[in-house]
Design a protein around this motif. Structure first.
Motif, PDB file in Angstrom:
ATOM      1  N   GLU A 189     -65.553 -60.270  51.223  1.00  0.00           N
ATOM      2  CA  GLU A 189     -64.260 -60.398  50.539  1.00  0.00           C
ATOM      3  C   GLU A 189     -63.163 -60.842  51.504  1.00  0.00           C
ATOM      4  OE1 GLU A 189     -64.048 -60.225  47.271  1.00  0.00           O
ATOM      5  OE2 GLU A 189     -66.198 -59.783  47.255  1.00  0.00           O
ATOM      6  N   LEU A 192     -63.719 -64.690  51.982  1.00  0.00           N
ATOM      7  CA  LEU A 192     -64.115 -65.444  50.798  1.00  0.00           C
ATOM      8  C   LEU A 192     -63.410 -66.791  50.696  1.00  0.00           C
ATOM      9  CD1 LEU A 192     -66.041 -65.073  48.427  1.00  0.00           C
ATOM     10  CD2 LEU A 192     -64.179 -64.050  47.134  1.00  0.00           C
ATOM     11  N   TYR A 220     -74.947 -59.247  44.946  1.00  0.00           N
ATOM     12  CA  TYR A 220     -74.120 -60.040  44.031  1.00  0.00           C
ATOM     13  C   TYR A 220     -74.921 -60.704  42.911  1.00  0.00           C
ATOM     14  CZ  TYR A 220     -70.283 -59.567  47.396  1.00  0.00           C
ATOM     15  OH  TYR A 220     -69.300 -59.082  48.215  1.00  0.00           O
ATOM     16  N   TYR A 227     -71.953 -68.273  44.515  1.00  0.00           N
ATOM     17  CA  TYR A 227     -70.941 -67.240  44.274  1.00  0.00           C
ATOM     18  C   TYR A 227     -69.629 -67.605  44.951  1.00  0.00           C
ATOM     19  CZ  TYR A 227     -68.605 -62.699  44.326  1.00  0.00           C
ATOM     20  OH  TYR A 227     -67.689 -61.687  44.179  1.00  0.00           O
ATOM     21  N   THR A 230     -67.895 -70.573  43.287  1.00  0.00           N
ATOM     22  CA  THR A 230     -67.319 -70.189  41.991  1.00  0.00           C
ATOM     23  C   THR A 230     -66.005 -69.434  42.181  1.00  0.00           C
ATOM     24  OG1 THR A 230     -69.498 -70.071  40.941  1.00  0.00           O
ATOM     25  CG2 THR A 230     -67.702 -68.858  39.884  1.00  0.00           C
ATOM     26  N   LYS A 231     -65.973 -68.485  43.101  1.00  0.00           N
ATOM     27  CA  LYS A 231     -64.762 -67.712  43.350  1.00  0.00           C
ATOM     28  C   LYS A 231     -63.628 -68.593  43.871  1.00  0.00           C
ATOM     29  CE  LYS A 231     -65.974 -63.616  42.054  1.00  0.00           C
ATOM     30  NZ  LYS A 231     -65.290 -62.956  40.908  1.00  0.00           N
ATOM     31  N   ARG A 232     -63.959 -69.532  44.726  1.00  0.00           N
ATOM     32  CA  ARG A 232     -62.954 -70.429  45.277  1.00  0.00           C
ATOM     33  C   ARG A 232     -62.387 -71.346  44.197  1.00  0.00           C
ATOM     34  NH1 ARG A 232     -65.839 -72.035  51.106  1.00  0.00           N
ATOM     35  NH2 ARG A 232     -65.428 -70.004  52.113  1.00  0.00           N
ATOM     36  N   GLU A 234     -62.278 -70.666  40.975  1.00  0.00           N
ATOM     37  CA  GLU A 234     -61.470 -69.842  40.068  1.00  0.00           C
ATOM     38  C   GLU A 234     -60.083 -69.599  40.656  1.00  0.00           C
ATOM     39  OE1 GLU A 234     -63.837 -66.385  39.482  1.00  0.00           O
ATOM     40  OE2 GLU A 234     -65.156 -67.325  37.981  1.00  0.00           O
ATOM     41  N   LYS A 235     -60.022 -69.336  41.970  1.00  0.00           N
ATOM     42  CA  LYS A 235     -58.728 -69.147  42.609  1.00  0.00           C
ATOM     43  C   LYS A 235     -57.923 -70.440  42.567  1.00  0.00           C
ATOM     44  CE  LYS A 235     -56.391 -67.882  46.907  1.00  0.00           C
ATOM     45  NZ  LYS A 235     -56.515 -67.461  48.317  1.00  0.00           N
TER      46      LYS A 235
END
Length: 283
Positions: A189, A192, A220, A227, A230-232, A234-235
């Protein structure tokens, strides 16, 4: 097999060792509150931690702490003997030598979350000359005293702080004074949205790449690459709507180091370019 072993103590504890080893040899480091600097004078060694192997050739070195178990060096392939100089850093001796204040290299870095415990150091001219100077004292032990050894200790700390590996060495050494074991998820985290590779994240968790991927998938239920991407994304989508920052700046802030790759990945997920995603939302 050990052919020759010489040792110089400081304040009753091992400080400098010179070891000549005949292959095949293997040494597993015991768990202890100390750090070691191993310089390969001749031959080569392999450093193994978990299922990761790193070759350390002549004039290269290895820095590691021994707080965690499972680390070893070995050599089973070479026909020539291996010669290693080992400097051991004991936290109580370092505190005694630096009674007033620990130098920056021994202090915990700010905003660094890592369980890193080993670092290969490339051929460095100044360190090579330093090691050559130490050999003089093995040949002339009568000239050795605590004052000289304290100077040699301070000198290697200074030299290590000036190498390109200084940041990693600081993380490793600082663990002797303020140990903090971060969880796997805390490390993920914290990095990330940083521009770090899977290999770098594995190092920060003190795992080999293959072990890192297995642990990541277990926690995860997804691959690290998918993963994290995807998180990057979304941000990035959120920043496109909430700010007027340039698309390029948003891409870099979210951990992408290539605008074309960011645009392509964004389109694959949202079926629209980042610019049009922002325009459509505002219309």
């Amino acid at each position: 097999m050990v052919i020759d072993h010489k040792k110089i103590d400081l304040f009753g504890k091992s400080f400098i060792q010179k070891v000549v080893l005949k292959p095949p040899f293997e040494y597993t480091f015991p768990v202890s509150e100390q750090a070691c600097f191993l310089y390969m004078l001749a031959g080569e060694m392999q450093y193994q931690f978990d299922d990761d192997h790193i070759n350390i050739p002549a004039n290269y070195s290895l820095f590691l702490n021994c707080i965690n178990s499972g680390k070893q060096i070995h050599n089973s392939n070479s026909n020539s003997n291996g010669e290693i100089v080992i400097l051991t850093f004991h936290p109580d001796i370092l505190k005694k030598v630096y009674a007033r204040e620990l130098p920056p290299l021994l202090q915990r870095p700010r905003n660094t979350i890592s369980n890193l415990s080993g670092e290969k150091i490339n051929n460095d001219f100044l360190i090579q000359k330093y090691i050559e100077g130490l050999l003089f004292y093995f040949e002339n032990p009568s000239l050795v005293n605590d004052d000289i050894l304290i100077l040699k200790l301070k000198e290697i700390i200074l030299l290590l702080s000036q190498t390109r590996n200084a940041e990693a060495i600081q993380v490793i050494l600082s663990q002797l004074f303020s140990p903090a074991t971060y969880t796997f998820k805390q490390i993920i985290e914290a990095h990330l949205f940083s521009q770090v590779s899977i290999e770098e994240l594995a190092r920060k968790t003190n795992l080999s790449v293959s072990s890192f991927k297995r642990e990541f998938t277990r926690l995860y239920n997804d691959s690290p690459a998918n993963y994290i991407k995807t998180k990057r994304l979304e941000k990035a989508a959120g920043l496109l709507l909430a700010s007027d920052n340039r698309v390029t700046d948003i891409a870099f802030d979210c951990g992408f180091n290539d605008l074309a790759n960011f645009t392509r990945s964004f389109h694959d997920k949202y079926n629209v370019t980042p610019t049009n995603y922002r325009l459509k939302a505002r219309q």
